[in-house]
Write a protein that holds these residues in place. Structure first.
Motif, PDB file in Angstrom:
ATOM      1  N   UNK A 250      -4.511 -23.378  -4.966  1.00 49.24           N
ATOM      2  CA  UNK A 250      -5.333 -23.917  -3.883  1.00 49.24           C
ATOM      3  C   UNK A 250      -5.909 -25.260  -4.323  1.00 49.24           C
ATOM      4  N   UNK A 251      -5.948 -26.206  -3.394  1.00 52.56           N
ATOM      5  CA  UNK A 251      -6.581 -27.500  -3.632  1.00 52.56           C
ATOM      6  C   UNK A 251      -7.931 -27.508  -2.931  1.00 52.56           C
ATOM      7  N   UNK A 252      -8.946 -27.948  -3.636  1.00 50.44           N
ATOM      8  CA  UNK A 252     -10.294 -28.033  -3.083  1.00 50.44           C
ATOM      9  C   UNK A 252     -10.622 -29.479  -2.744  1.00 50.44           C
ATOM     10  N   UNK A 253     -11.336 -29.682  -1.642  1.00 49.03           N
ATOM     11  CA  UNK A 253     -11.888 -30.997  -1.351  1.00 49.03           C
ATOM     12  C   UNK A 253     -13.406 -30.883  -1.379  1.00 49.03           C
ATOM     13  N   UNK A 254     -14.101 -31.964  -1.070  1.00 45.66           N
ATOM     14  CA  UNK A 254     -15.547 -31.954  -1.233  1.00 45.66           C
ATOM     15  C   UNK A 254     -16.286 -31.268  -0.084  1.00 45.66           C
ATOM     16  N   UNK A 255     -15.533 -30.784   0.921  1.00 48.23           N
ATOM     17  CA  UNK A 255     -16.166 -29.923   1.913  1.00 48.23           C
ATOM     18  C   UNK A 255     -16.288 -28.499   1.401  1.00 48.23           C
ATOM     19  N   UNK A 256     -15.588 -28.203   0.279  1.00 45.71           N
ATOM     20  CA  UNK A 256     -15.608 -26.857  -0.272  1.00 45.71           C
ATOM     21  C   UNK A 256     -14.641 -25.917   0.405  1.00 45.71           C
ATOM     22  N   UNK A 257     -13.641 -26.467   1.101  1.00 42.10           N
ATOM     23  CA  UNK A 257     -12.657 -25.644   1.809  1.00 42.10           C
ATOM     24  C   UNK A 257     -11.336 -25.668   1.063  1.00 42.10           C
ATOM     25  N   UNK A 258     -10.940 -24.580   0.386  1.00 42.46           N
ATOM     26  CA  UNK A 258      -9.659 -24.560  -0.317  1.00 42.46           C
ATOM     27  C   UNK A 258      -8.485 -24.608   0.669  1.00 42.46           C
ATOM     28  N   UNK A 259      -7.433 -25.328   0.270  1.00 44.28           N
ATOM     29  CA  UNK A 259      -6.212 -25.413   1.057  1.00 44.28           C
ATOM     30  C   UNK A 259      -5.055 -24.901   0.213  1.00 44.28           C
ATOM     31  N   UNK A 260      -4.250 -23.941   0.742  1.00 44.45           N
ATOM     32  CA  UNK A 260      -3.093 -23.454  -0.025  1.00 44.45           C
ATOM     33  C   UNK A 260      -2.048 -24.550  -0.173  1.00 44.45           C
ATOM     34  N   UNK A 261      -1.465 -24.653  -1.370  1.00 46.66           N
ATOM     35  CA  UNK A 261      -0.474 -25.699  -1.602  1.00 46.66           C
ATOM     36  C   UNK A 261       0.880 -25.155  -2.047  1.00 46.66           C
ATOM     37  N   UNK A 262       1.031 -23.831  -2.099  1.00 49.10           N
ATOM     38  CA  UNK A 262       2.359 -23.286  -2.374  1.00 49.10           C
ATOM     39  C   UNK A 262       2.552 -21.973  -1.624  1.00 49.10           C
ATOM     40  N   UNK A 268      -1.104 -15.181   0.280  1.00 49.85           N
ATOM     41  CA  UNK A 268      -2.422 -14.593   0.005  1.00 49.85           C
ATOM     42  C   UNK A 268      -3.380 -14.830   1.162  1.00 49.85           C
ATOM     43  N   UNK A 269      -3.350 -16.017   1.739  1.00 52.33           N
ATOM     44  CA  UNK A 269      -4.195 -16.298   2.907  1.00 52.33           C
ATOM     45  C   UNK A 269      -3.824 -15.374   4.066  1.00 52.33           C
ATOM     46  N   UNK A 270      -2.541 -15.133   4.266  1.00 48.75           N
ATOM     47  CA  UNK A 270      -2.082 -14.313   5.392  1.00 48.75           C
ATOM     48  C   UNK A 270      -2.418 -12.847   5.224  1.00 48.75           C
TER      49      UNK A 270
END
Length: 276
Positions: A250-262, A268-270
């Motif tokens: 997961x990639x995190x940005x400064x909003x604190x919202x992880x984004x799946x990248x693989x 896992x999100x599903x």
């Protein structure tokens, strides 16, 4: 479609939206992006307005002073610092999205901080429908568990916030009793709970191949699912190795919202923790 982003792309460089179609300049893959909506001090929902025709910029280094943008609330006129919108591509690149500067004319602002164009009913209808639904990375398959409530992110301002945001996300996925040690242990395991361990790279360097392999080995020895979170993306070989080992990234940005990248992260999100 080029590297532009968002609804109304091609309508002029001043046009903006809170959702975007972003094309990665490295691998050319397109992503649907929806800016995180957070409450203004007045209580109105507010999201950074994206510049629809500005290309995304790959992030190669981080500076805390450059991670914030000024956003104006259309309801009360208040101006505050908000996290710079970012998107983690599946190729491992972290993309920074351009935001409309507050010096631009606010005349086009509609209540709630969104722009509408009466002459474009499709744009108006699309924007109103976007604000009514929570963001999602991929559609849930028919066999997935019941949808979870919308994730409530934790805005990142310190390195400790990065780990706390990852812990909150694991709990949202369905893992319970997540523990964060006061000091990072030599093992590099920043979070653990029944059936799961996680490593968090909170520095300005991308996660490396060794980081992925060490996490996976700890997961094998403890018979636990392993998850990796990174604030600055992943090295190419680390991304490839994680796919081979089925380690969710997961990639995190400064909003604190992880984004799946693989793929393992998408799964896992599903499915959530119950299926891991």
């Amino acid at each position: 479609m080029g590297e532009r982003a968002g609804k109304g792309a091609g309508r002029g460089a001043d046009e903006w939206a809170t959702s975007a179609v972003v094309r990665c300049p490295v691998c050319r893959k397109e992503h649907a992006y929806l800016a995180t909506v957070l409450p203004c001090a007045c209580g109105a929902p507010l999201a950074p307005p994206l510049l629809t025709d500005a290309p995304p910029v790959p992030l190669t280094r981080r500076s805390w002073s450059e991670e914030w943008v000024t956003v104006r609330c259309a309801s009360c006129g208040r101006q505050d610092e908000w996290p710079q919108p970012e998107l983690g591509c599946s190729c491992g690149t972290v993309l920074r999205l351009a935001v409309r500067p507050v010096t631009a004319s606010p005349d086009a602002d509609a209540p709630g901080g969104q722009a509408t164009d009466p002459a474009d009913p499709d744009l108006t209808a699309a924007d109103s429908s976007t604000t009514a639904r929570p963001p999602g990375h991929i559609p849930l398959p028919r066999t997935a568990a019941a949808p979870r409530p919308a994730f409530r992110p934790l805005t990142i301002r310190t390195a400790g916030d990065v780990v706390s945001a990852a812990a909150r996300y694991l709990e949202w996925l369905g893992f319970r009793e997540i523990v964060q040690p006061e000091r990072r242990p030599a093992s590099g395991i920043d979070l653990h709970g029944p059936g799961v361990i996680a490593a968090v790279e909170a520095t300005t360097r991308p996660a490396a191949l060794r980081d992925i392999e060490c996490l996976w080995l700890h997961g094998m020895s403890s018979a636990a699912a392993c998850v990796f979170f990174s604030l600055s993306g992943y090295a190419d070989d680390a991304r490839t190795r994680a796919d081979e080992l089925a380690v969710p990234l997961f990639a995190l940005d400064f909003t604190g919202t992880p984004q799946p990248v693989n793929g393992p992260a998408d799964e896992l999100v599903s499915t959530g923790a119950a299926q891991t």
